[in-house]
Design an enzyme around this catalytic site. Structure first.
Site, PDB file in Angstrom:
ATOM      1  N   GLY A   1       0.034  20.756 -45.871  1.00  0.00           N
ATOM      2  CA  GLY A   1      -0.028  20.700 -44.485  1.00  0.00           C
ATOM      3  C   GLY A   1       1.000  21.025 -43.504  1.00  0.00           C
ATOM      4  O   GLY A   1       0.791  21.224 -42.409  1.00  0.00           O
ATOM      5  N   GLN A   2       2.127  21.869 -44.127  1.00  0.00           N
ATOM      6  CA  GLN A   2       2.804  22.560 -43.159  1.00  0.00           C
ATOM      7  C   GLN A   2       2.266  23.574 -42.499  1.00  0.00           C
ATOM      8  O   GLN A   2       1.202  24.310 -43.027  1.00  0.00           O
ATOM      9  CB  GLN A   2       4.185  23.326 -44.298  1.00  0.00           C
ATOM     10  CG  GLN A   2       4.811  22.115 -44.993  1.00  0.00           C
ATOM     11  CD  GLN A   2       4.381  21.643 -46.468  1.00  0.00           C
ATOM     12  OE1 GLN A   2       3.145  22.037 -46.733  1.00  0.00           O
ATOM     13  NE2 GLN A   2       4.895  20.975 -47.076  1.00  0.00           N
ATOM     14  N   PRO A   3       2.740  24.140 -41.464  1.00  0.00           N
ATOM     15  CA  PRO A   3       2.047  25.165 -40.643  1.00  0.00           C
ATOM     16  C   PRO A   3       1.954  26.454 -41.211  1.00  0.00           C
ATOM     17  O   PRO A   3       0.812  27.064 -41.286  1.00  0.00           O
ATOM     18  CB  PRO A   3       3.284  25.236 -39.459  1.00  0.00           C
ATOM     19  CG  PRO A   3       3.989  24.185 -39.465  1.00  0.00           C
ATOM     20  CD  PRO A   3       3.982  23.470 -40.871  1.00  0.00           C
TER      21      PRO A   3
ATOM     22  N   PHE B   1       0.859  26.933 -44.390  1.00  0.00           N
ATOM     23  CA  PHE B   1      -0.290  26.632 -45.174  1.00  0.00           C
ATOM     24  C   PHE B   1      -1.685  26.735 -44.464  1.00  0.00           C
ATOM     25  O   PHE B   1      -2.621  26.371 -45.256  1.00  0.00           O
ATOM     26  CB  PHE B   1      -0.026  25.616 -46.146  1.00  0.00           C
ATOM     27  CG  PHE B   1       0.840  25.889 -47.192  1.00  0.00           C
ATOM     28  CD1 PHE B   1       1.034  26.980 -48.153  1.00  0.00           C
ATOM     29  CD2 PHE B   1       2.019  24.904 -47.314  1.00  0.00           C
ATOM     30  CE1 PHE B   1       2.358  27.042 -48.914  1.00  0.00           C
ATOM     31  CE2 PHE B   1       3.188  24.953 -48.328  1.00  0.00           C
ATOM     32  CZ  PHE B   1       3.205  26.207 -48.971  1.00  0.00           C
TER      33      PHE B   1
END
Length: 184
Positions: free
Chosen positions: A74-76, A78
């Site tokens: 869910g990191q920016p 990805f």
């Protein structure tokens, strides 16, 4: 003796009438996607879950239905990959940390940006408000409003409050997903 017949019956169902559903789990970092998937697949909840780098895949077996679940980071960095892994799946599950009120607007924007993609049109969406066990959280009505779920069209949209930690409402999640197996 009945146990042996049940095992043979279950094996026959899985072998000849098995259904596999592809499910993609999305959401911002720290929403609880990996913890939820671990619990759904029969594992235990752990507090020290390492953030997903890229993606994980686990299978969840219920009777003759196998849910093949993709858990995406869910990191920016990805998020641009989300659409690629959500194309052609049977359902999209979007997990939101309902105790992290500061990130609700970001979660809404990411979800709506994704749902506007033509390649994902018609794919059912299940939004899960995770961490319902925490004290300072939004209600499901507040989550529905904050995520602007009523304005997501061209698909069935459903929303549940859950707690992966306390396993609250997880059977409802499984039942909602299994409904799509019967529609195949």
């Amino acid at each position: 003796m009945a146990g042996i017949f049940r095992k043979v019956y279950d094996w026959l169902l899985r072998t000849f009438w098995a259904t596999e559903l592809d499910v993609t789990m999305l959401g911002l970092q720290n929403a609880g996607k990996t913890s939820l998937l671990r619990v759904l697949s029969g594992g235990e909840f752990t507090v020290d879950t390492i953030p997903t780098v890229g993606f994980n895949m686990k299978r969840v077996q219920r009777g003759h239905v196998t849910l093949k679940c993709w858990d995406l980071g869910g990191q920016p960095r990805f998020r641009p990959m989300w659409e690629r892994y959500a194309r052609g799946v049977d359902a999209i599950v979007f997990v939101v940390d309902i105790a992290d009120i500061d990130l609700l607007a970001t979660a809404r924007d990411e979800l709506h940006s994704l749902m506007e993609r033509q390649s994902l049109e018609g794919i059912p969406l299940l939004v899960l408000g995770n961490k319902s066990d925490l004290p300072n959280k939004v209600t499901m009505d507040e989550l529905i409003d904050a995520m602007d779920l009523k304005n997501i069209g061209h698909r069935e949209v459903c929303c549940y409050g859950i707690s992966a930690k306390e396993e609250t409402n997880l059977e409802a999640v499984i039942q909602w997903l299994m409904k799509w197996a019967h529609n195949k």
